[in-house]
Design an enzyme around this catalytic site. Structure first.
Site, PDB file in Angstrom:
ATOM      1  CD  GLU A 364     -14.150  61.564  40.537  1.00  0.00           C
ATOM      2  OE1 GLU A 364     -13.452  60.565  40.384  1.00  0.00           O
ATOM      3  OE2 GLU A 364     -14.832  61.797  41.559  1.00  0.00           O
TER       4      GLU A 364
HETATM    5  N1  CAA Z   1      -1.215  57.677  36.564  1.00  0.00           N
HETATM    6  C1  CAA Z   1       0.070  58.056  36.876  1.00  0.00           C
HETATM    7  N2  CAA Z   1       0.730  58.973  36.161  1.00  0.00           N
HETATM    8  C2  CAA Z   1       0.108  59.529  35.098  1.00  0.00           C
HETATM    9  C3  CAA Z   1      -1.203  59.178  34.722  1.00  0.00           C
HETATM   10  C4  CAA Z   1      -1.864  58.193  35.511  1.00  0.00           C
HETATM   11  N3  CAA Z   1      -3.105  57.814  35.223  1.00  0.00           N
HETATM   12  N4  CAA Z   1      -1.567  59.891  33.638  1.00  0.00           N
HETATM   13  C5  CAA Z   1      -0.510  60.665  33.319  1.00  0.00           C
HETATM   14  N5  CAA Z   1       0.487  60.434  34.208  1.00  0.00           N
HETATM   15  C6  CAA Z   1       1.806  61.035  34.207  1.00  0.00           C
HETATM   16  C7  CAA Z   1       2.490  60.764  32.870  1.00  0.00           C
HETATM   17  O1  CAA Z   1       3.184  59.539  32.889  1.00  0.00           O
HETATM   18  C8  CAA Z   1       3.448  61.948  32.754  1.00  0.00           C
HETATM   19  O2  CAA Z   1       4.594  61.687  33.543  1.00  0.00           O
HETATM   20  P1  CAA Z   1       6.049  62.254  33.087  1.00  0.00           P
HETATM   21  O3  CAA Z   1       5.915  63.762  33.094  1.00  0.00           O
HETATM   22  O4  CAA Z   1       6.952  61.740  34.149  1.00  0.00           O
HETATM   23  O5  CAA Z   1       6.313  61.714  31.719  1.00  0.00           O
HETATM   24  C9  CAA Z   1       2.677  63.066  33.455  1.00  0.00           C
HETATM   25  O6  CAA Z   1       1.706  62.452  34.300  1.00  0.00           O
HETATM   26  C10 CAA Z   1       1.992  63.997  32.481  1.00  0.00           C
HETATM   27  O7  CAA Z   1       1.160  63.207  31.671  1.00  0.00           O
HETATM   28  P2  CAA Z   1       0.546  63.734  30.296  1.00  0.00           P
HETATM   29  O8  CAA Z   1       1.676  64.301  29.478  1.00  0.00           O
HETATM   30  O9  CAA Z   1      -0.322  62.676  29.731  1.00  0.00           O
HETATM   31  O10 CAA Z   1      -0.302  64.989  30.847  1.00  0.00           O
HETATM   32  P3  CAA Z   1      -1.325  65.942  30.100  1.00  0.00           P
HETATM   33  O11 CAA Z   1      -1.098  67.331  30.560  1.00  0.00           O
HETATM   34  O12 CAA Z   1      -1.300  65.655  28.626  1.00  0.00           O
HETATM   35  O13 CAA Z   1      -2.737  65.517  30.740  1.00  0.00           O
HETATM   36  C11 CAA Z   1      -4.766  64.270  30.956  1.00  0.00           C
HETATM   37  C12 CAA Z   1      -3.236  64.272  30.703  1.00  0.00           C
HETATM   38  C13 CAA Z   1      -5.179  62.820  30.877  1.00  0.00           C
HETATM   39  C14 CAA Z   1      -5.538  65.093  29.950  1.00  0.00           C
HETATM   40  C15 CAA Z   1      -5.005  64.839  32.388  1.00  0.00           C
HETATM   41  O14 CAA Z   1      -4.724  66.213  32.476  1.00  0.00           O
HETATM   42  C16 CAA Z   1      -6.398  64.592  32.877  1.00  0.00           C
HETATM   43  O15 CAA Z   1      -6.721  63.492  33.343  1.00  0.00           O
HETATM   44  N6  CAA Z   1      -7.278  65.622  32.833  1.00  0.00           N
HETATM   45  C17 CAA Z   1      -8.587  65.528  33.391  1.00  0.00           C
HETATM   46  C18 CAA Z   1      -8.578  66.051  34.781  1.00  0.00           C
HETATM   47  C19 CAA Z   1      -9.773  65.604  35.557  1.00  0.00           C
HETATM   48  O16 CAA Z   1     -10.212  64.467  35.493  1.00  0.00           O
HETATM   49  N7  CAA Z   1     -10.302  66.519  36.386  1.00  0.00           N
HETATM   50  C20 CAA Z   1     -11.362  66.202  37.265  1.00  0.00           C
HETATM   51  C21 CAA Z   1     -11.195  66.964  38.531  1.00  0.00           C
HETATM   52  S1  CAA Z   1     -11.814  66.201  39.998  1.00  0.00           S
HETATM   53  C22 CAA Z   1     -13.492  66.239  39.930  1.00  0.00           C
HETATM   54  O17 CAA Z   1     -14.076  66.387  38.915  1.00  0.00           O
HETATM   55  C23 CAA Z   1     -14.253  65.952  41.183  1.00  0.00           C
HETATM   56  C24 CAA Z   1     -14.971  67.100  41.802  1.00  0.00           C
HETATM   57  O18 CAA Z   1     -14.856  67.269  43.014  1.00  0.00           O
HETATM   58  C25 CAA Z   1     -15.882  67.970  41.027  1.00  0.00           C
END
Ligand code: CAA
Length: 380
Positions: A364
């Site tokens: 996550e």
């Molecule tokens: N809430 C709503 N919108 C959001 C947001 C949030 N928390 N974070 C980003 N956004 C939106 C942004 O506003 C942006 O919108 P616009 O395109 O309209 O401007 C869009 O999303 C893209 O945002 P970023 O440019 O910040 O995106 P990024 O590609 O740079 O990625 C990141 C951001 C924070 C690194 C994201 O990719 C991330 O959280 N990565 C981690 C993924 C993760 O947690 N994976 C876990 C998988 S699930 C799991 O582990 C469980 C299992 O079952 C094993």
């Protein structure tokens, strides 16, 4: 500001603690050793009402808040982090998106059985080349008449083959649309073209299943699109903000369990003619453990409160998840240290707790991703 928990919260804590100690504890080591998920454990969590804690009664829930949810996950994590993970992946990741974005029909069909614990939920985002870079996913969905055709492969999916209802994210538009090029779908187990691949053999959380989800020309009804077309990435990010509260709570539970095991051991283990708890070296460790656990718990309840109040909470969820997961790992490591060589054996639960703790810094959103989220928000 009143930091006391309500009577309802305290009663919930006691009932989950009784369940964890009475039902989960006797077989937690067996599930770890033999690496199996026990559906009965999940069914019992459903019967206890844990799958419905924060949802309104009209959907079969208990109408409680996210502090109650955090308390329940924490108490499960204290005894059986796998059970905490099953509930957290089911509720935060597999159920909340339908609650927030589902149509009336989707809620009647999918949400109610998830809330009642009759079905188990899962969340399919991660792919082989899309982990931290969630936007790198290549699973595709194309509209063909009244159906979406899904093609692609998800990996590491918690609740795996055991789940019934999956939230799956896929590309539905060209690269130029960036975050608007993804959509979310509800996919039911048993849909033709949807199968399961490799099951992971893991360091910890061995009482849960994680496997690949494979979509090969998998046709799902048009009405299983969740939210609007192009809204999928936002739904995924928002869902993970909420999921991080669950992982923070699970981490607090792991830390608390490891701390209690170390405290009890230190009072009993005699060296140099006295219990090792009398040694300042051990007391300082226990004191530092207690400080970090308290800080992590307060951060976790604070973000749970913010979410319950409808306040922005993404930053606070990343802060709580980061602090609590690093605490769980540090505390579990110290608990093994206090046990000495015995702590390295499977005779004592701290060995498993240390292995179970590691994933909290990875899933996550890794600790590095939490720092990215925190850094970008404080510099905004
Ligand atoms: N809430 C709503 N919108 C959001 C947001 C949030 N928390 N974070 C980003 N956004 C939106 C942004 O506003 C942006 O919108 P616009 O395109 O309209 O401007 C869009 O999303 C893209 O945002 P970023 O440019 O910040 O995106 P990024 O590609 O740079 O990625 C990141 C951001 C924070 C690194 C994201 O990719 C991330 O959280 N990565 C981690 C993924 C993760 O947690 N994976 C876990 C998988 S699930 C799991 O582990 C469980 C299992 O079952 C094993």
């Amino acid at each position: 500001m009143d930091f006391r928990l309500s009577e309802e919260h305290e009663m919930l804590r006691q009932s989950v603690r009784d369940f964890a100690e009475g039902v989960l504890a006797p077989k937690v080591a067996d599930r770890d050793e033999n690496e199996y998920f026990d559906r009965e454990v999940y069914d019992q969590m459903g019967q206890l009402g844990l799958t419905g804690i924060p949802f309104e009664e009209e959907w079969g829930g208990a109408g409680m808040d996210f502090i109650a949810y955090a308390i329940a996950v924490e108490e499960l994590g204290r005894v059986d982090p796998s059970a905490a993970d099953t509930l957290s992946a089911h509720l935060s990741l597999g159920t909340v998106p339908i609650w927030i974005h589902g149509t009336e029909e989707q809620k009647k069909k999918f949400l109610i059985p998830l809330v009642e614990g009759k079905k188990l939920g899962a969340f399919g985002l991660t792919e082989a080349n899309a982990g931290s870079d969630a936007m790198g996913m290549t699973t595709k969905a194309e509209l063909d008449g009244d159906e979406w055709i899904l093609n692609g492969r998800k990996i590491f999916i918690t609740n795996a083959e055991a789940a019934d209802t999956y939230i799956v994210f896929a590309r539905t538009g060209p690269k130029e649309l960036r975050s608007k090029a993804f959509s979310a779908f509800i996919v039911e187990k048993g849909t033709p073209g949807f199968s399961f691949g490799k099951f992971e053999k893991k360091m910890g959380l061995r009482g849960t299943q994680n496997c690949d989800l494979i979509f090969e020309n998998c046709r799902i009804p048009k009405e299983n699109l969740l939210g609007q077309e192009g809204q999928g990435f936002k739904i995924a990010m928002e869902t993970l903000d909420g999921g991080r509260i669950g992982i923070a709570a699970q981490s607090v539970g792991i830390a608390q369990g490891a701390y209690e095991a170390a405290l009890n051991y230190a009072k009993q283990r005699v060296q140099f003619g006295k219990p090792i708890a009398a040694l300042q070296a051990i007391q300082f460790k226990l004191a530092d453990m207690a400080v970090d656990i308290k800080a992590s718990r307060l951060l976790t309840y604070d973000v749970a409160w913010r979410k319950s109040q409808g306040l922005p909470y993404g930053l606070d969820a990343a802060i709580a998840k980061l602090k609590a997961s690093e605490t769980a790992n540090w505390v579990a490591n110290q608990a093994v240290q206090i046990h000495g060589g015995y702590g390295y054996t499977r005779e004592f639960p701290v060995e498993r707790m240390m292995r179970d703790a590691k994933i909290t810094e990875l899933y996550e959103g890794t600790s590095e991703i939490q720092r990215v989220v925190i850094g970008s928000q404080i510099l905004r």
